[in-house]
Design a protein around this motif. Structure first.
Motif, PDB file in Angstrom:
ATOM      1  N   ARG A  81      49.835  58.793  41.501  1.00  0.00           N
ATOM      2  CA  ARG A  81      49.320  60.035  42.077  1.00  0.00           C
ATOM      3  C   ARG A  81      49.230  61.072  40.966  1.00  0.00           C
ATOM      4  O   ARG A  81      50.097  61.133  40.103  1.00  0.00           O
ATOM      5  CB  ARG A  81      50.253  60.562  43.175  1.00  0.00           C
ATOM      6  CG  ARG A  81      50.471  59.579  44.301  1.00  0.00           C
ATOM      7  CD  ARG A  81      51.391  60.113  45.376  1.00  0.00           C
ATOM      8  NE  ARG A  81      52.670  60.573  44.838  1.00  0.00           N
ATOM      9  CZ  ARG A  81      53.357  61.592  45.334  1.00  0.00           C
ATOM     10  NH1 ARG A  81      52.888  62.273  46.354  1.00  0.00           N
ATOM     11  NH2 ARG A  81      54.514  61.941  44.809  1.00  0.00           N
ATOM     12  N   ARG A  83      47.713  65.232  39.739  1.00  0.00           N
ATOM     13  CA  ARG A  83      47.179  66.550  40.095  1.00  0.00           C
ATOM     14  C   ARG A  83      46.636  67.199  38.829  1.00  0.00           C
ATOM     15  O   ARG A  83      47.070  66.904  37.716  1.00  0.00           O
ATOM     16  CB  ARG A  83      48.218  67.440  40.755  1.00  0.00           C
ATOM     17  CG  ARG A  83      49.318  67.913  39.854  1.00  0.00           C
ATOM     18  CD  ARG A  83      50.276  68.854  40.605  1.00  0.00           C
ATOM     19  NE  ARG A  83      51.470  69.064  39.834  1.00  0.00           N
ATOM     20  CZ  ARG A  83      51.590  69.952  38.857  1.00  0.00           C
ATOM     21  NH1 ARG A  83      50.586  70.729  38.563  1.00  0.00           N
ATOM     22  NH2 ARG A  83      52.720  70.066  38.178  1.00  0.00           N
ATOM     23  N   LEU A 160      43.615  61.591  42.078  1.00  0.00           N
ATOM     24  CA  LEU A 160      43.679  62.936  42.633  1.00  0.00           C
ATOM     25  C   LEU A 160      43.717  62.916  44.151  1.00  0.00           C
ATOM     26  O   LEU A 160      44.418  63.718  44.779  1.00  0.00           O
ATOM     27  CB  LEU A 160      42.502  63.772  42.128  1.00  0.00           C
ATOM     28  CG  LEU A 160      42.519  64.128  40.647  1.00  0.00           C
ATOM     29  CD1 LEU A 160      41.202  64.779  40.233  1.00  0.00           C
ATOM     30  CD2 LEU A 160      43.687  65.042  40.319  1.00  0.00           C
ATOM     31  N   LYS A 161      42.977  61.993  44.764  1.00  0.00           N
ATOM     32  CA  LYS A 161      43.017  61.872  46.240  1.00  0.00           C
ATOM     33  C   LYS A 161      44.400  61.443  46.704  1.00  0.00           C
ATOM     34  O   LYS A 161      44.900  61.926  47.713  1.00  0.00           O
ATOM     35  CB  LYS A 161      41.971  60.846  46.713  1.00  0.00           C
ATOM     36  CG  LYS A 161      40.573  61.355  46.694  1.00  0.00           C
ATOM     37  CD  LYS A 161      39.604  60.290  47.160  1.00  0.00           C
ATOM     38  CE  LYS A 161      38.169  60.728  46.970  1.00  0.00           C
ATOM     39  NZ  LYS A 161      37.214  59.665  47.302  1.00  0.00           N
ATOM     40  N   LYS A 164      47.040  64.369  46.926  1.00  0.00           N
ATOM     41  CA  LYS A 164      46.945  65.462  47.921  1.00  0.00           C
ATOM     42  C   LYS A 164      47.935  65.290  49.021  1.00  0.00           C
ATOM     43  O   LYS A 164      48.428  64.316  49.383  1.00  0.00           O
ATOM     44  CB  LYS A 164      45.539  65.519  48.487  1.00  0.00           C
ATOM     45  CG  LYS A 164      44.562  66.069  47.478  1.00  0.00           C
ATOM     46  CD  LYS A 164      43.234  66.291  48.111  1.00  0.00           C
ATOM     47  CE  LYS A 164      42.302  66.898  47.069  1.00  0.00           C
ATOM     48  NZ  LYS A 164      41.023  67.222  47.560  1.00  0.00           N
TER      49      LYS A 164
END
Length: 164
Positions: A81, A83, A160-161, A164
């Motif tokens: 993951r 960001r 990036l998805k 979230k």
């Protein structure tokens, strides 16, 4: 209309250069070699308004070649993951023209460490183009030549998805 103003500006500058070429040797008290001094001063004074543009573009090109590169950490494959932790745009000092640096950074959410970083650079020209507005607000940018390839290889959209 802009073309006429441009031609008028060049004509005025040419007249100023000729005047200064005649006067500067006298102001400096030169009795000998005044014609040679006038001859040497003419091209120097003529390009003076765009000298910062020429030098600045050379500096910008060298900066892009040296620092517009993608830095990908060796453990990027373990990232699940991510960001975007990009910084703001900052003005760089020490250059003839105003150059802005834009840093892009992606952070692994699980570890908190950045795993992909790169910089882009922007400039709007020298005094005539940037400060006086003759560039009409245009800017020139440089980014690493392989940034989109690396982002696709890492599958950044998916990371990036997941973040979230």
């Amino acid at each position: 209309m802009i073309g006429l103003l441009f031609m008028a500006g060049i004509s005025v500058w040419l007249a100023v250069v000729i005047y200064l070429c005649k006067r500067i040797p006298r102001w400096l008290g030169m009795a000998r070699f005044t014609k040679a001094a006038q001859f040497l001063l003419f091209p120097v004074l003529l390009i003076l308004p765009i000298a910062d543009e020429l030098i600045g573009r050379w500096q910008f090109k060298k900066l892009c070649e040296r620092e517009a590169v993608v830095a990908l950490s060796s453990d990027w494959q373990g990232v699940k993951r991510a960001r975007n932790a990009s910084g703001s745009i900052i003005n760089l000092n020490g250059y003839t023209i105003r150059i802005r640096e834009q840093s892009v950074k992606y952070v692994d959410i699980d570890t908190g460490r950045p795993f992909l970083e790169y910089k882009g650079f922007h400039h709007s020209g020298g005094v005539l183009m940037d400060r006086l507005g003759l560039g009409l607000g245009k800017s020139i940018s440089c980014w690493p030549p392989n940034d989109s390839h690396v982002l696709n290889s890492v599958n950044m959209d998916q990371l990036l998805k997941q973040g979230k």
